[in-house]
Design a protein around this motif. Structure first.
Motif, short mmCIF file in Angstrom:
data_model
loop_
_atom_site.label_atom_id
_atom_site.label_comp_id
_atom_site.label_asym_id
_atom_site.label_seq_id
_atom_site.Cartn_x
_atom_site.Cartn_y
_atom_site.Cartn_z
N GLN A 141 0.82 -1.21 0.00
CA GLN A 141 0.00 0.00 0.00
C GLN A 141 0.86 1.26 0.00
O GLN A 141 0.55 2.22 -0.73
N THR A 142 1.92 1.29 0.81
CA THR A 142 2.74 2.49 0.88
C THR A 142 3.33 2.83 -0.48
O THR A 142 3.43 4.01 -0.86
N ALA A 143 3.71 1.81 -1.25
CA ALA A 143 4.30 2.05 -2.57
C ALA A 143 3.32 2.75 -3.50
O ALA A 143 3.74 3.48 -4.42
N LEU A 144 2.03 2.58 -3.28
CA LEU A 144 1.04 3.16 -4.20
C LEU A 144 1.01 4.68 -4.13
O LEU A 144 0.47 5.33 -5.02
N LYS A 145 1.59 5.26 -3.11
CA LYS A 145 1.77 6.73 -3.05
C LYS A 145 2.58 7.21 -4.25
O LYS A 145 2.44 8.37 -4.67
N PHE A 146 3.39 6.32 -4.83
CA PHE A 146 4.30 6.70 -5.90
C PHE A 146 3.88 6.13 -7.26
O PHE A 146 4.62 6.25 -8.23
N TYR A 147 2.69 5.57 -7.32
CA TYR A 147 2.21 4.93 -8.54
C TYR A 147 2.13 5.95 -9.68
O TYR A 147 1.45 6.98 -9.57
N GLY A 148 2.85 5.70 -10.77
CA GLY A 148 2.86 6.62 -11.89
C GLY A 148 3.73 7.85 -11.71
O GLY A 148 3.75 8.73 -12.58
N ARG A 149 4.48 7.91 -10.63
CA ARG A 149 5.29 9.11 -10.34
C ARG A 149 6.79 8.86 -10.46
O ARG A 149 7.58 9.74 -10.13
N THR A 150 7.20 7.67 -10.88
CA THR A 150 8.62 7.31 -10.87
C THR A 150 9.19 7.21 -12.28
O THR A 150 8.48 6.93 -13.24
N ALA A 151 10.49 7.45 -12.37
CA ALA A 151 11.25 7.23 -13.59
C ALA A 151 12.52 6.47 -13.20
O ALA A 151 12.89 6.42 -12.03
N VAL A 152 13.17 5.89 -14.19
CA VAL A 152 14.41 5.16 -13.96
C VAL A 152 15.48 5.69 -14.91
O VAL A 152 15.27 5.75 -16.13
N ASP A 153 16.60 6.10 -14.35
CA ASP A 153 17.76 6.47 -15.16
C ASP A 153 18.62 5.22 -15.29
O ASP A 153 19.28 4.82 -14.34
N ARG A 154 18.58 4.61 -16.44
CA ARG A 154 19.25 3.32 -16.64
C ARG A 154 20.70 3.46 -17.11
O ARG A 154 21.39 2.46 -17.24
N ASP A 155 21.15 4.68 -17.37
CA ASP A 155 22.46 4.89 -17.99
C ASP A 155 23.48 5.39 -16.97
O ASP A 155 23.91 6.55 -17.00
N TYR A 156 23.88 4.51 -16.07
CA TYR A 156 24.87 4.89 -15.07
C TYR A 156 26.20 5.19 -15.75
O TYR A 156 26.72 4.40 -16.54
N ASN A 157 26.77 6.38 -15.44
CA ASN A 157 28.01 6.82 -16.08
C ASN A 157 29.11 7.15 -15.09
O ASN A 157 30.05 7.87 -15.42
N GLY A 158 29.02 6.63 -13.87
CA GLY A 158 30.01 6.99 -12.86
C GLY A 158 29.61 8.27 -12.14
O GLY A 158 28.46 8.71 -12.19
N LEU A 159 30.58 8.90 -11.47
CA LEU A 159 30.29 10.09 -10.68
C LEU A 159 29.91 11.27 -11.58
O LEU A 159 30.46 11.42 -12.67
N ALA A 160 28.99 12.10 -11.08
CA ALA A 160 28.54 13.29 -11.83
C ALA A 160 29.49 14.43 -11.53
O ALA A 160 29.25 15.25 -10.63
N LEU A 161 30.58 14.52 -12.29
CA LEU A 161 31.61 15.52 -12.03
C LEU A 161 31.67 16.61 -13.10
O LEU A 161 32.68 17.29 -13.24
#
Length: 263
Positions: A141-161
């Protein structure tokens, strides 16, 4: 793991220096400091890494952020920095951590709706960012607070420098409020500090129970999508007021037990 930041040019001399001592800014400082302290209490911090930021009330080109070298549990309202989008510190001692600047400056600059940005490597949500497929199963139930509100950044590139990586992450957010950064952590974006805290807290709780359910080895059953969508709407109807009260509750706790956060 953390990296210092050196602005590419000296801070500009302003003939019309903004007033950074207003009541609204002081309240934002105290609210943000309270979130740092409570995040530490809940195990959301990681050493001197991770960052919370908020656009300065009345100044859309400036943001509050934690200084490099401090753990969350050490932070107070007066220790927080006010920076511009070029890495110059206009108020406060020290400098932002490099990845904090490159990620958060780009978030606030490119996504005006993101008045507040909380980034952590909190363990359960980060664990789900490391797994195959979408992080949340929508089974609790708690997860449903975020239903439709999430995205995934699948392109990990190391540290954001550099600013290019911050811009890329901002682009990956799209219309989402929560972004799971694969192999990295999570970021919560919100219009207010209270709503950012509320989402951060419940996101980790939702991730925790999902990880526990998955650890049983039994099949985890998602909620029917129609029910999930309806429950999400129910939860969001009073979410901003609930968030305001949630932040007020943590401030009362800290006022009684760690009042130095306000200093």
């Amino acid at each position: 793991m953390a990296h210092s930041l050196h602005a590419s040019s000296p801070a500009p001399v302003r003939s019309n220096r903004p007033d950074l001592a207003t009541d609204a800014i002081r309240t934002a400082r105290e609210d943000l400091a309270a979130c740092f302290r409570m995040a530490a209490r809940n195990g959301f911090e990681e050493g001197i890494c991770n960052h919370f930021s908020a656009v300065v009330p009345g100044h859309d080109d400036l943001f509050l952020v934690n200084p490099y070298g401090y753990a969350f549990r050490e932070l107070t309202a007066s220790k927080l920095l006010i920076c511009d989008f070029h890495g110059h510190v206009l108020d406060g001692d020290g400098e932002p951590e490099a990845t904090a600047f490159y990620i958060h400056a780009e978030m606030h600059k490119r996504l005006p709706r993101a008045k507040v940005a909380f980034h952590t490597h909190m363990p359960y949500a980060t664990a789900l960012s490391m797994t195959e497929g979408d992080p949340l199963i929508w089974a609790g139930q708690t997860a449903l607070k975020f239903y439709g509100r999430t995205a995934v950044d699948r392109d990990y590139n190391g540290l954001a420098l550099d600013s290019r990586e911050g811009a890329r992450i901002a682009s990956a957010v799209g219309d989402a409020d929560i972004i799971f950064m694969k192999h990295h952590g999570v970021m919560v974006l919100a219009p207010t500090i209270a709503e950012a805290w509320d989402d951060l807290y419940y996101l980790e709780r939702a991730a925790e129970v999902q990880v526990l359910a998955m650890s049983t080895g039994r099949k985890v059953l998602p909620v029917d999508p129609a029910i999930a969508a309806a429950t999400y709407k129910q939860m969001r109807e009073g979410d901003s007021e609930s968030a305001r009260l949630h932040l007020a509750a943590i401030r009362r706790q800290l006022d009684a037990e760690e009042p130095q956060y306000r200093h």
